[in-house]
Design a protein around this motif. Structure first.
Motif: not given
Length: 278
Positions: A210, A214, A39
């Motif tokens: 991920m 984030v 990300p």
């Protein structure tokens, strides 16, 4: 509006402790770093394309910050190898404001006010209680790495403070730091784990990795937004409550002991960091 922004900062502190918990709980923390970077690479690549280039004077800071962030991440991974989350996280987070204050005193000749000096004493006592047993022996093999992590946090914080001022555009500065930190990090992890194809074999694990990235990104965005409405010192102080969240997460989800000594030590670190920020 102010109450909502305070809640936003507290949520940011919880999210910061949460992505660290993801890292601590992972069966392969090095691999998780690679997923964590995805990300960051996506967002920073877009930002680097649409924002103006930072001023030339800031590029040495950008390079230094990227190297320090990379070192910080791998040191944090090593610190979480054997230490309790509720011990390692407060040490790493609490040491940085202490070191920054000491550096300002030694190198910039900035004398501490009485409130900040009290904060330094509280942080020192809290970290010593978490880090050392009787006889001044380290309380666990991961503690030196937690202390080193705190050192990296302090140094890159100072570098970023100087670099953002020299960049002309602080957001451009951040985007390039993120890009130059996370592209090498992803490539290093790919090399260590057998190539990029091996990184994406488990959809559930990829999603968790991920998600950690984030959480870290969004947490920082909340802080940047809060700076628009609240004093910087207040925002920074509220963020230090992440250490309390870390102890609670360790107790609730990792079955770590919630001892009176650990709670008192963590409270000392948090209160001391708040006083230093203020």
């Amino acid at each position: 509006m102010a109450s909502f922004v305070v809640l936003l900062v507290l949520l940011s502190a919880l999210m910061h402790a949460s992505w660290n918990a993801f890292l601590h709980l992972s069966n392969d923390r090095v691999w998780l770093l690679g997923m964590f970077s995805v990300p960051y690479v996506i967002v920073s690549a877009i930002g680097a394309c649409v924002l103006p280039l930072p001023d030339a004077a800031s590029w040495p800071y950008i390079g230094a910050s990227a190297v320090l962030e990379l070192a910080y991440c791998f040191t944090l991974v090593r610190a979480y190898r054997s230490g309790d989350f509720g011990q390692i996280y407060p040490i790493a987070r609490g040491l940085s404001p202490l070191l920054i204050s000491a550096g300002a005193l030694v190198f910039a000749h900035e004398a501490l006010h009485a409130v900040a000096a009290t904060g330094v004493v509280l942080v020192s006592l809290g970290i010593m209680s978490l880090a050392f047993r009787r006889g001044m022996r380290f309380s666990g093999e991961s503690v030196p790495y937690a202390l080193l992590t705190g050192l990296f946090i302090a140094v890159y914080s100072i570098v970023d403070g100087l670099g953002a001022r020299a960049a002309g555009n602080a957001l451009s500065y951040i985007m390039w730091v993120y890009l130059l930190w996370n592209v090498p990090q992803f490539l290093i992890v790919c090399k260590l784990r057998g190539g990029a194809a091996q990184m994406f074999t488990s959809k559930a694990a990829v999603a968790r990795g991920m998600l950690a990235g984030v959480l870290a990104l969004v947490a920082y965005c909340f802080v940047i937004e809060a700076f628009r409405f609240l004093p910087i010192a207040m925002v920074s102080a509220l963020r230090e409550l992440s250490s309390i969240f870390a102890v609670l997460i360790g107790w609730l989800f990792m079955k770590e002991q919630l001892t009176a000594r650990r709670m008192i030590a963590c409270a000392l670190v948090t209160c001391g960091a708040v006083l230093i920020r203020l």
